[in-house]
Design an enzyme around this catalytic site. Structure first.
Site, PDB file in Angstrom:
ATOM      1  N   HIS A  71      12.924  21.355  52.637  1.00  0.00           N
ATOM      2  CA  HIS A  71      13.678  19.907  52.535  1.00  0.00           C
ATOM      3  C   HIS A  71      13.831  19.546  51.082  1.00  0.00           C
ATOM      4  O   HIS A  71      12.907  19.222  50.366  1.00  0.00           O
ATOM      5  CB  HIS A  71      13.246  18.886  53.543  1.00  0.00           C
ATOM      6  CG  HIS A  71      13.157  19.126  54.766  1.00  0.00           C
ATOM      7  ND1 HIS A  71      13.999  18.739  55.686  1.00  0.00           N
ATOM      8  CD2 HIS A  71      12.199  19.882  55.618  1.00  0.00           C
ATOM      9  CE1 HIS A  71      13.448  19.173  56.982  1.00  0.00           C
ATOM     10  NE2 HIS A  71      12.654  19.797  56.884  1.00  0.00           N
ATOM     11  N   HIS A 108      11.914  26.830  55.738  1.00  0.00           N
ATOM     12  CA  HIS A 108      13.010  26.218  54.875  1.00  0.00           C
ATOM     13  C   HIS A 108      12.317  25.198  54.111  1.00  0.00           C
ATOM     14  O   HIS A 108      11.308  24.663  54.602  1.00  0.00           O
ATOM     15  CB  HIS A 108      14.198  25.588  55.735  1.00  0.00           C
ATOM     16  CG  HIS A 108      13.769  24.894  57.037  1.00  0.00           C
ATOM     17  ND1 HIS A 108      13.232  25.450  58.116  1.00  0.00           N
ATOM     18  CD2 HIS A 108      13.507  23.352  57.131  1.00  0.00           C
ATOM     19  CE1 HIS A 108      12.834  24.426  58.826  1.00  0.00           C
ATOM     20  NE2 HIS A 108      12.918  23.166  58.299  1.00  0.00           N
ATOM     21  N   ASP A 137      21.454  18.909  55.497  1.00  0.00           N
ATOM     22  CA  ASP A 137      20.840  18.690  56.865  1.00  0.00           C
ATOM     23  C   ASP A 137      21.551  17.775  57.773  1.00  0.00           C
ATOM     24  O   ASP A 137      22.281  16.883  57.381  1.00  0.00           O
ATOM     25  CB  ASP A 137      19.513  17.871  56.716  1.00  0.00           C
ATOM     26  CG  ASP A 137      18.508  17.915  57.901  1.00  0.00           C
ATOM     27  OD1 ASP A 137      17.606  18.517  57.684  1.00  0.00           O
ATOM     28  OD2 ASP A 137      19.195  17.338  59.024  1.00  0.00           O
ATOM     29  N   ASN A 160       7.713  21.858  56.121  1.00  0.00           N
ATOM     30  CA  ASN A 160       6.828  21.656  57.337  1.00  0.00           C
ATOM     31  C   ASN A 160       6.312  22.859  57.933  1.00  0.00           C
ATOM     32  O   ASN A 160       7.276  23.609  58.335  1.00  0.00           O
ATOM     33  CB  ASN A 160       7.604  20.731  58.338  1.00  0.00           C
ATOM     34  CG  ASN A 160       8.178  19.488  57.746  1.00  0.00           C
ATOM     35  OD1 ASN A 160       7.468  18.582  57.279  1.00  0.00           O
ATOM     36  ND2 ASN A 160       9.489  18.800  58.131  1.00  0.00           N
TER      37      ASN A 160
HETATM   38  P1  AMP Z   1      12.001  20.934  60.346  1.00  0.00           P
HETATM   39  O1  AMP Z   1      11.712  19.960  61.217  1.00  0.00           O
HETATM   40  O2  AMP Z   1      11.228  20.566  59.183  1.00  0.00           O
HETATM   41  O3  AMP Z   1      11.807  22.274  61.012  1.00  0.00           O
HETATM   42  O4  AMP Z   1      13.654  20.821  59.802  1.00  0.00           O
HETATM   43  C1  AMP Z   1      14.471  21.382  60.540  1.00  0.00           C
HETATM   44  C2  AMP Z   1      15.660  20.528  60.042  1.00  0.00           C
HETATM   45  O5  AMP Z   1      16.971  21.182  60.265  1.00  0.00           O
HETATM   46  C3  AMP Z   1      15.871  19.206  60.720  1.00  0.00           C
HETATM   47  O6  AMP Z   1      15.935  18.348  59.524  1.00  0.00           O
HETATM   48  C4  AMP Z   1      17.306  19.228  61.378  1.00  0.00           C
HETATM   49  O7  AMP Z   1      17.803  18.187  61.287  1.00  0.00           O
HETATM   50  C5  AMP Z   1      17.981  20.372  60.684  1.00  0.00           C
HETATM   51  N1  AMP Z   1      18.896  21.195  61.350  1.00  0.00           N
HETATM   52  C6  AMP Z   1      18.798  21.722  62.672  1.00  0.00           C
HETATM   53  N2  AMP Z   1      19.920  22.364  63.178  1.00  0.00           N
HETATM   54  C7  AMP Z   1      20.900  22.136  61.985  1.00  0.00           C
HETATM   55  C8  AMP Z   1      22.161  22.466  61.762  1.00  0.00           C
HETATM   56  N3  AMP Z   1      22.799  23.410  62.548  1.00  0.00           N
HETATM   57  N4  AMP Z   1      22.768  22.449  60.516  1.00  0.00           N
HETATM   58  C9  AMP Z   1      22.116  21.746  59.533  1.00  0.00           C
HETATM   59  N5  AMP Z   1      20.900  21.198  59.671  1.00  0.00           N
HETATM   60  C10 AMP Z   1      20.247  21.389  61.067  1.00  0.00           C
END
Ligand code: AMP
Ligand code: ZN
Length: 115
Positions: free
Chosen positions: A103, A101, A31, A88
């Site tokens: 976490h 996705h 992340d 989420n």
């Molecule tokens: P969510 O808020 O559950 O949709 O999680 C999305 C996650 O994607 C967040 O924890 C972000 O920090 C992560 N994220 C967004 N863009 C990227 C990226 N380019 N590379 C890695 N993680 C990312």
């Protein structure tokens, strides 16, 4: 593949991502904004927006994804102390990327209930 999707772009190699594991079905990336010492995102290669968009047949990669989560936790050395796998779904739960996705968080104490 969805052309405007950041995770599809990482999967296709159009934008960089720190990939820690991948196979035919899923990819695991670090992340970009980690919330724990270990914070990986388990992402199916198939573009599906949210948990509510799952359909029959998705059990295959979904079950596999959980096995991969445990394997990564073991490999990275935080399995025994404990870890969390979180999805989420939709805005109130904190979803910000519209490609489903999970976490995988570990490496620190975690409270319950979650915020
Ligand atoms: P969510 O808020 O559950 O949709 O999680 C999305 C996650 O994607 C967040 O924890 C972000 O920090 C992560 N994220 C967004 N863009 C990227 C990226 N380019 N590379 C890695 N993680 C990312
Ligand atoms: Zn996508």
């Amino acid at each position: 593949m969805s052309t405007n999707c950041v995770f599809c772009k990482i999967i296709s190699g159009d934008i960089p991502g720190h990939i820690v594991y991948q196979d035919d079905l899923v990819v695991a990336i670090e992340d970009i904004n980690p919330q724990a010492p270990h914070h990986y995102l388990l992402v199916p290669k198939k573009h599906i927006a949210t948990t509510l968009d799952l359909s029959e047949g998705d059990e295959t990669w979904l079950g596999h994804l959980y096995l991969v989560a445990g394997n990564i936790a073991k490999e990275k050395g935080f399995a025994e102390e404990g870890f969390r796998v979180v999805n989420n779904c939709n805005a109130a739960a904190g979803q910000t990327v519209w490609h489903i996705h999970f976490h995988l968080l570990g490496g620190r104490e975690m409270s319950w209930p979650p915020g």
